[in-house]
Design a protein around this motif. Structure first.
Motif, mmCIF file in Angstrom:
data_model
loop_
_atom_site.group_PDB
_atom_site.id
_atom_site.type_symbol
_atom_site.label_atom_id
_atom_site.label_comp_id
_atom_site.label_asym_id
_atom_site.label_seq_id
_atom_site.Cartn_x
_atom_site.Cartn_y
_atom_site.Cartn_z
ATOM 1 N N THR A 189 0.804 -1.285 -0.036
ATOM 2 C CA THR A 189 0.144 -0.043 0.084
ATOM 3 C C THR A 189 0.830 1.163 -0.193
ATOM 4 O OG1 THR A 189 0.070 0.241 2.553
ATOM 5 C CG2 THR A 189 -1.736 -1.172 1.369
ATOM 6 N N GLY A 309 -9.923 4.757 -7.347
ATOM 7 C CA GLY A 309 -8.621 5.110 -6.383
ATOM 8 C C GLY A 309 -8.988 6.161 -5.537
ATOM 9 N N GLN A 362 -20.110 4.401 -5.291
ATOM 10 C CA GLN A 362 -18.959 3.393 -5.364
ATOM 11 C C GLN A 362 -19.434 2.036 -6.051
ATOM 12 O OE1 GLN A 362 -18.887 5.765 -3.156
ATOM 13 N NE2 GLN A 362 -17.043 6.524 -3.970
ATOM 14 N N LEU A 432 -19.452 5.677 -0.395
ATOM 15 C CA LEU A 432 -18.538 5.917 0.567
ATOM 16 C C LEU A 432 -18.611 7.569 1.032
ATOM 17 C CD1 LEU A 432 -15.396 4.086 -0.370
ATOM 18 C CD2 LEU A 432 -17.126 3.401 1.169
ATOM 19 N N ARG A 435 -12.842 8.177 3.801
ATOM 20 C CA ARG A 435 -11.994 7.439 4.567
ATOM 21 C C ARG A 435 -12.068 7.757 5.978
ATOM 22 N NH1 ARG A 435 -6.327 6.396 1.088
ATOM 23 N NH2 ARG A 435 -6.789 4.381 1.600
#
Ligand code: ADP
Length: 547
Positions: A189, A309, A362, A432, A435
């Motif tokens: 990652t 992404g 998403q 979403l 994050r």
């Protein structure tokens, strides 16, 4: 009762055999800056065998790791197939990682060999002395012969010219039988927090993920397609496009290092891709280029642009569709999920403006991946379109652990905790909102930075916008919007606030605004919000208040 079916191992070698045999006439075309060079998939098969033979003669055996430090090009594709098919493990090194992190991942994976593109020798040479386990460096590509090989040699490693090794190698290399559950490739990652973490793909997971990427709902690939992976082969396997293309006989168009809008568009005009994939920032730049160059028409051949992404703004999708006849489809995933997990195509029967509700999210999970939304105390929340929590996934191409890295926090009862926060609706669509580390907590409520960014980027004068939470005495955090305006545009924060107020609740509107020249990017081209937070903390942003 056992089935009567044969035990046919799902391996990368099987993809290569099929692609270079049945689809031997398909091509991999690599951009050269002023044109292109091409080879057939039959040749890919022969050269991959030579590369495997050469690596074997350098002592690569068992599950030795072979790193690549390359652009998307024909030679990188050869390594993609040769290394896993000979039973070794491909490790794609991210050429844009911070130097320390590059050293960390090369040592952590214990790479034995690195294949480097001639044009990247200077970059690699700086770090090579710190790569403790690397014994051999292979220098590939048209610039290999003119590269500064002595600089590489000064690290004490053995340096070879890739083409010389291939010339001397045997094309009839006997590919070994490989267990489908063995490691085929690994990818770290990009390490936005802490050290990068290694994910190890099996042959089986790579095979199944490639088939999923070929499904109609995803790339819908056939051998009439010409696929342009702009997303780097070191960024989550270029989203599976390389293996999926060879699997279906779709030709591959490789942009090499020419990734800016102008050379990319030139390459597209010359090679006529039907499918492409890249992060939103690339398409934002292509969009600006197309807006300024009316003579460039990609719509006659480009039928699908896969984008992901980071959240893909509806405004970008609409602009490409309405102004340039290019259909963009959003996909979601992560290095840990190989990466494609869901694709945002609207449900059957939904038409007109209603499709944007789905295309802006998403999407639905692909078969082979399951998902659920989980609350703060680990309880599974209803998929009712409103409960918000962390998305967890499990499936045939989802990692169950990190390589030599104990990180139990990221796993929960056999599910991977994605670190992405959002909701699932009754039809299985995922939206979403952030994050988890970017969520803005204001007065006990959450504000979605992604929603604010999408709404801002729909303003005609806004080129890009990134929203982060900044400390606030009363509310704990409040949103700060950092905005990049289009060339020549002049707008005041108050106007942007009024514009946002049309689609966003008033209490969520940013009260701090900064105009910046460009949004900082991570090594894989995503908005780097941690840099913006640091700029703010260090007083480097010229912030104006509008509330
Ligand atoms: P890194 O974690 O280093 O950024 P990855 O490329 O693996 O590297 O990133 C995966 C993350 O990217 C996901 O967890 C998610 O936060 C984000 N992402 C990927 N696709 C989307 C998308 N379509 N919409 C929103 N976020 C996305």
């Amino acid at each position: 009762m056992r089935s009567t079916m044969q035990d046919y191992p799902l391996t990368v070698g099987a993809i290569l055999r099929h692609g270079s045999g049945v689809h031997g006439d398909a091509q991999v075309v690599t951009a050269t800056g002023d044109g292109s060079r091409a080879q057939s998939y039959a040749e890919l098969g022969r050269r991959a065998a030579r590369l495997a033979d050469a690596l074997r003669s350098l002592g690569v055996t068992g599950d030795d790791r072979v790193g690549t430090f390359q652009w998307n090009n024909g030679e990188h594709l050869e390594a993609y197939f040769a290394v896993p098919s000979m039973g070794a493990v491909l490790h794609t090194l991210n050429i844009r990682l911070f130097p320390d992190q590059l050293t960390y991942i090369a040592n952590h994976a214990a790479d034995k060999v690195v294949v480097v593109d001639g044009s990247l020798v200077g970059l690699l040479a700086q770090q090579l002395p710190t790569f403790e386990t690397v014994e051999h460096v292979l220098v590939a590509g048209p610039e290999a012969a003119s590269a500064d090989l002595d600089r590489l040699r000064s690290s004490g490693k053995q340096v070879h010219l890739y083409e010389e090794l291939l010339d001397a190698a045997d094309e009839s290399f006997a590919w070994p039988d490989v267990d489908e559950l063995d490691a085929a490739a690994m990818c770290y990652t990009s390490g936005t927090t802490g050290n990068p973490k290694g994910v190890v793909y099996s042959h089986r997971s790579s095979y199944l993920h490639s088939m999923a990427a070929c499904m109609g709902v995803a790339g819908g690939l056939t051998w009439t397609d010409r696929v342009l992976p702009i997303v780097p082969m070191f960024h989550a396997n270029s989203w599976g496009l390389a293996y999926a293309s060879v699997m279906t006989g779709a030709s591959l168009l490789m942009p090499d290092r020419w990734l800016q809008a102008e050379p990319l568009c030139r390459f597209m005009r010359e090679t006529r891709p039907t499918v492409s994939g890249a992060v939103p920032t690339v398409w934002n730049e292509v969009l600006s280029y197309l807006d300024q160059h009316e003579d460039v028409d990609l719509s006659s051949h480009l039928r699908l642009v896969l984008c992901g992404g980071s959240a893909v703004p509806v405004s970008l999708q609409k602009a490409l569709g309405e102004r340039h006849g290019i259909s963009m489809v959003q996909a979601w995933g992560m290095t840990e999920t190989s990466p494609v997990a869901s694709v945002a195509r609207p449900p059957a029967g939904v038409e007109g403006e209603d499709v944007w509700h789905y295309r802006g999210g998403q999407g639905r999970l692909l078969p082979g991946v399951e998902g659920r939304i989980v609350g703060d105390s680990g309880e599974v929340l209803p998929a009712d379109g409103s409960a918000v929590g962390e998305m967890e996934v499990r499936g045939a191409w989802v990692t169950a652990a990190y390589y030599r890295d104990d990180d139990p926090e990221r796993f929960h009862d056999g599910w991977l905790r994605t670190g992405d926060v959002g909701r699932l609706d009754e039809l299985g669509y995922l939206t979403l909102t952030d994050r988890s580390k970017d969520v803005i907590k204001s007065g006990g409520e959450w504000i979605s930075s992604v929603e604010l960014e999408n709404a801002l980027m729909a303003h005609p004068d806004v080129q890009e916008a990134a929203v982060v939470g900044i400390p606030d005495e009363k509310w704990q955090e409040r949103p700060l919007a950092s905005v990049v305006l289009r060339e020549g545009a002049r707008v005041e924060p108050a106007e942007l606030r009024d514009f946002l107020a049309k689609s966003v609740a008033r209490w969520q509107l940013p009260d701090a605004w900064a105009f910046i020249d460009a949004v900082p990017r991570t090594s894989v081209g995503k908005f780097d919000k941690k840099v913006i937070r640091r700029w703010y903390a260090d007083g480097e942003l010229d912030v104006s208040r509008a509330d």
